[in-house]
Design a protein around this motif. Structure first.
Motif, short mmCIF file in Angstrom:
data_model
loop_
_atom_site.label_atom_id
_atom_site.label_comp_id
_atom_site.label_asym_id
_atom_site.label_seq_id
_atom_site.Cartn_x
_atom_site.Cartn_y
_atom_site.Cartn_z
N VAL A 1 0.84 -1.19 0.00
CA VAL A 1 0.00 0.00 0.00
C VAL A 1 0.88 1.25 0.00
CG1 VAL A 1 -1.57 1.36 1.44
CG2 VAL A 1 -2.00 -1.08 1.09
N THR A 2 0.53 2.23 -0.83
CA THR A 2 1.32 3.47 -0.91
C THR A 2 0.62 4.63 -0.21
OG1 THR A 2 0.34 3.95 -3.06
CG2 THR A 2 2.44 2.79 -3.06
N THR A 3 -0.69 4.55 -0.05
CA THR A 3 -1.43 5.66 0.58
C THR A 3 -2.40 5.10 1.62
OG1 THR A 3 -1.33 6.89 -1.50
CG2 THR A 3 -2.92 7.66 0.16
N TRP A 4 -2.33 5.67 2.81
CA TRP A 4 -3.24 5.31 3.88
C TRP A 4 -4.09 6.51 4.25
CZ3 TRP A 4 -3.40 0.43 6.24
CH2 TRP A 4 -2.34 -0.44 5.93
N SER A 5 -5.32 6.28 4.70
CA SER A 5 -6.14 7.35 5.28
C SER A 5 -6.89 6.79 6.48
CB SER A 5 -7.12 7.92 4.25
OG SER A 5 -8.02 6.92 3.80
N HIS B 1 -16.95 11.78 11.75
CA HIS B 1 -16.04 12.92 11.59
C HIS B 1 -15.30 12.92 10.23
CE1 HIS B 1 -16.59 12.72 15.96
NE2 HIS B 1 -16.21 14.00 16.00
N GLY B 2 -15.56 11.94 9.40
CA GLY B 2 -14.89 11.89 8.09
C GLY B 2 -13.42 11.52 8.23
#
Length: 242
Positions: free
Chosen positions: A230-234, A240-241
């Motif tokens: 994985v290159t991007t985590w959120s 609360h988004g």
């Protein structure tokens, strides 16, 4: 001057690299040079320098108690095939433009054979409860003495068969065993292929819950064991988004 170690003849695949080593002793300490003669009948000896052949040639030398020199050539092509000569001399006039050296350069030779890289066809067959990986080589004329399968630097399977194809069976689903697998054909030179099992990210929480007192620092951890990485985590908090 005399040689302690001489370069050894080697076979390599195109696009690979090769390294030759030479070691000489004498008093005073001898100088070492590298020379090359190609397989073309009209080609003559030419001295090699650090940075030659569009910077593919690297020469490292040390002169301490004796002389050592290593020549390495990257991204090999068929034109790199030929005879490589390590020359050593400690005659003071060895590089004089008009005087002949009293002691001639001593020489040690090694041949480098650059072989066209064979193509390896790979395949992944997915069953209900197993995954079959296979590799087939386009050059069965090479003498194959065995096969090996490697994953994450661990040997999974090896044999002494001489066939031009090899396969490896994974028990379980693709999601459990994603990653890059190497199939190796034992030959001279060794031939390697890669089989990649790619799956969507399989994100798991390191711990399902975290407890702490007010004022403490809480750490939440997620991991993705699947390939590709994985290159991007959120991170999202309910209501609360992001």
């Amino acid at each position: 001057a005399g040689f302690i170690k001489s370069p050894l003849s080697q076979k390599r695949l195109a696009q690979d690299s090769v390294e030759l080593y030479c070691e000489a002793i004498g008093n005073p300490i001898p100088e070492i040079q590298w020379w090359f003669e190609g397989n073309d009948p009209n080609e003559t000896h030419a001295q090699l320098w650090d940075g030659a052949r569009q910077d593919r040639v690297k020469i490292n030398a040390t002169y301490n108690l004796h002389s050592t020199s290593t020549i390495s050539i990257a991204n090999l092509t068929a034109d790199d095939s030929g005879m490589y000569e390590c020359r050593a001399s400690n005659d003071p006039d060895r590089n004089h433009l008009s005087k002949s050296p009293k002691v001639k350069w001593i020489r040690s030779q090694a041949n480098v054979f650059v072989i066209e890289r064979p193509e390896i066809a790979t395949n992944v067959t997915v069953g209900a409860d197993k995954v079959t990986l296979s590799c087939s080589i386009s050059a069965p004329h090479l003498t194959i003495t065995g096969h090996k399968w490697i994953h994450k630097e661990k040997t999974l399977q090896e044999d002494n068969n001489s066939g031009a194809s090899t396969s490896y069976i994974i028990e379980g689903t693709m999601e459990e065993h994603s990653g890059i697998y190497e199939c190796i054909f034992e030959a001279n030179p060794q031939i390697r292929g890669e089989v990649a099992i790619s799956v969507p990210p399989q994100v798991t929480a390191y711990k399902k819950s975290e407890h702490g007192n007010e004022g403490d620092t809480g750490v939440l951890t997620c991991k993705n064991p699947s390939y590709p990485a994985v290159t991007t985590w959120s991170w999202h908090k309910s209501g609360h988004g992001v």
